[in-house]
Design an enzyme around this catalytic site. Structure first.
Site, short mmCIF file in Angstrom:
data_model
loop_
_atom_site.label_atom_id
_atom_site.label_comp_id
_atom_site.label_asym_id
_atom_site.label_seq_id
_atom_site.Cartn_x
_atom_site.Cartn_y
_atom_site.Cartn_z
N LYS A 112 -8.94 2.15 9.14
CA LYS A 112 -8.34 3.11 8.21
C LYS A 112 -9.24 3.38 7.01
CE LYS A 112 -3.49 2.70 9.31
NZ LYS A 112 -2.14 2.40 8.86
N LYS A 197 -4.16 4.61 20.15
CA LYS A 197 -2.73 4.31 20.08
C LYS A 197 -1.93 5.55 19.71
CE LYS A 197 -1.15 2.41 16.30
NZ LYS A 197 -0.75 1.55 15.19
N LYS A 200 2.08 7.37 14.42
CA LYS A 200 2.89 8.37 13.72
C LYS A 200 2.07 9.45 13.06
CE LYS A 200 6.36 5.20 11.85
NZ LYS A 200 5.62 4.12 11.21
P1 AMP Z 1 4.48 1.26 12.38
O1 AMP Z 1 4.82 2.62 12.87
O2 AMP Z 1 3.00 1.06 12.28
O3 AMP Z 1 5.24 0.86 11.17
O4 AMP Z 1 4.93 0.25 13.53
C1 AMP Z 1 6.26 -0.21 13.69
C2 AMP Z 1 6.33 -1.04 14.96
O5 AMP Z 1 6.06 -0.23 16.10
C3 AMP Z 1 5.30 -2.18 14.99
O6 AMP Z 1 5.89 -3.30 15.62
C4 AMP Z 1 4.20 -1.63 15.85
O7 AMP Z 1 3.46 -2.63 16.51
C5 AMP Z 1 4.98 -0.79 16.85
N1 AMP Z 1 4.16 0.32 17.36
C6 AMP Z 1 3.65 1.35 16.64
N2 AMP Z 1 2.95 2.18 17.44
C7 AMP Z 1 3.02 1.65 18.69
C8 AMP Z 1 2.48 2.05 19.96
N3 AMP Z 1 1.77 3.16 20.10
N4 AMP Z 1 2.76 1.27 21.02
C9 AMP Z 1 3.50 0.14 20.91
N5 AMP Z 1 4.02 -0.28 19.74
C10 AMP Z 1 3.78 0.46 18.64
#
Ligand code: AMP
Ligand code: TRP
Length: 334
Positions: A112, A197, A200
C-alpha cells in the site's frame, strides 16, 4: 468459552471476498460456538486518504450488511471500534512493544505504501502502525481465535508475537490468539485480474462482486471473468488462476466442505461453469440483499444494536487494558 474477535474496515462496499473469506463463517459458525465480537473497525479506514462522510456512510452500511448476512445481536456483539476507547488506549502500549523493523516488513504496508508513493501521494504514519492497532483490537478481548481471510495471516502472526513479548516482559496479561481461515475461498481473486485479491477499493469495479450488486450485474461480472487460455476445466491456482478462482467460488457457494478440484471434474466447458457460478452467487446473495433492504428502512434498530454492542465490548475490554496499563508500570489513577 472460546472468545472470537474479527473486524471489517469501512473503506468500501463489502465484497464477495469479504463474505466468503470471513463474514459467512462468522454467521454460520462462530457466533454459535463461541463468545464472538465483530467490529466495524473504522479507525483503520483513516490510514489512507478518506472522505469523512463516506467513512460514516460505509460504517453504517457495513453494520447493516453484517446484520443482513445473519449476525444475530442476541448471539454476538456487533459494534463500531471508535465507540470503544480501549482500542486506541491499548494500541499505544503495543507500539512500545513492537519494533520499527517488524512494522516495515508487513506485506500489506509495503504494497500500500508503494502504491501510494507511485500515485505521488504521501504515506500516513498510521498505515505503518495499523497492524499494532489491529493487535490491540484482538488482544483487548482476550481473544482465542481470529477468523479472517488469508491476507490477514501475517497481521495475526504479528499479534501473537506482540502478545508473547508483552507477557514475557511484563507478566502474563494477554491470551495468545490464532488465526482461522476458511477451507475454500480464503482468498477470492479479482475476476478481471485473478492474480490480485478481490479488494473493496480496486480502481475498477468490473472484477469485484459487491454484496449489494443486482443479480444482472453479478451475472455480467461473472460471465466476463478473465479465464485462462486452454479449454480443459482443471483446478490449478498457479497455471490457471482465473479458472481456479471461479471453481473456488462455486465450491464455497456449495459449502465449506466442497472440494474445488472435484467441482472441476463436473465441467467440460468454461461457459457452463460460468453460468453455474453466476447462478450460485446470485442465490447466495439474494437473502442478504432482501434483508438489507428491510433493515435500511429501520435505522433505529441498527443504532440500538451498535449502542448495546459498544457497551458490552467496553465492559470486556476495560479490565484487560487496565491490567496492561498496570503491568507496564503506569501509575493507576489515584
Ligand atoms: P477488509 O475488507 O480488508 O476489512 O477485510 C475484512 C475481512 O474479509 C478480513 O477477514 C479479510 O481477510 C477478508 N477478505 C477481504 N478480502 C478478501 C478476499 N478477496 N478473499 C477472502 N477474504 C477476504
Ligand atoms: N486488518 C483487517 C483487514 O484489513 C481488519 C481488521 C482490523 C481486523 N482489526 C482486526 C481483522 C482485528 C481481524 C481482527 O481485513
Amino acid at each position: 468459552m472460546t472468545r472470537i474477535f474479527s473486524g471489517i474496515k469501512p473503506t468500501g462496499h463489502l465484497t464477495l471476498g469479504n463474505y466468503l473469506g470471513a463474514v459467512r463463517r462468522w454467521v454460520r459458525k462462530d457466533q454459535h460456538r463461541a463468545e464472538a465480537l465483530f467490529g466495524i473497525v473504522d479507525l483503520h479506514a483513516l490510514t489512507v486518504e478518506h472522505d469523512p462522510a463516506r467513512v460514516r456512510r460505509l460504517s453504517r452500511q457495513a453494520a447493516t450488511l453484517l446484520l443482513a448476512s445473519g449476525l444475530d445481536p442476541e448471539r454476538c456483539t456487533l459494534f463500531v471500534q471508535s465507540h470503544v476507547d480501549e482500542h486506541a488506549r491499548l494500541s499505544y502500549l503495543l507500539e512500545c512493544v513492537a519494533t520499527d523493523g517488524e512494522m516495515r516488513r508487513m506485506i500489506q504496508y509495503k504494497e500500500k505504501a508503494a502504491a501510494e508513493r507511485a500515485r505521488g501521494g504521501s504515506v500516513r504514519l498510521s498505515l505503518l502502525t495499523y497492524p499494532v492497532l489491529m493487535a490491540a483490537d484482538i488482544l483487548a478481548y482476550g481473544t482465542d481465535e481470529v477468523p479472517v481471510g488469508d491476507d490477514q495471516a501475517q497481521h495475526v502472526e504479528l499479534t501473537r508475537d506482540l502478545a508473547v513479548r508483552f507477557n514475557q516482559r511484563y507478566g502474563h496479561t494477554f491470551t495468545v490468539p490464532r488465526a482461522t481461515h476458511p477451507r475454500v475461498a480464503a482468498r477470492v481473486m479479482d475476476l478481471q485480474d485473478p492474480r490480485s485479491k478481490m479488494g473493496k477499493s480496486h480502481e475498477s469495479g468490473a472484477g469485484i462482486v459487491y454484496l449489494l450488486d443486482e443479480p444482472e450485474a453479478v451475472r455480467k461480472k461473472v460471465m466476463r471473468a478473465v479465464t485462462d487460455s486452454g479449454s480443459d476445466v482443471v483446478y490449478d491456482r498457479e497455471a490457471g488462476p482465473g479458472l481456479a478462482n471461479l471453481l473456488d467460488v462455486l465450491a464455497a457457494c456449495r459449502g465449506e466442505e466442497c472440494d474445488p478440484a472435484a467441482v472441476a471434474a463436473e465441467y467440460s466447458s468454461y461457459g457452463a461453469l460460468k453460468r453455474d457460478v453466476a447462478d450460485a452467487v446470485v442465490e447466495l446473495l439474494r437473502p442478504v440483499r432482501k434483508r438489507h433492504a428491510e433493515l435500511v428502512a429501520d435505522p433505529g434498530y441498527v443504532d440500538g444494536v451498535l449502542r448495546t454492542g459498544a457497551g458490552r465490548a467496553r465492559g470486556l475490554a476495560r479490565p484487560v487494558v487496565d491490567r496492561a496499563y498496570r503491568a507496564v508500570g503506569l501509575l493507576p489513577p489515584v
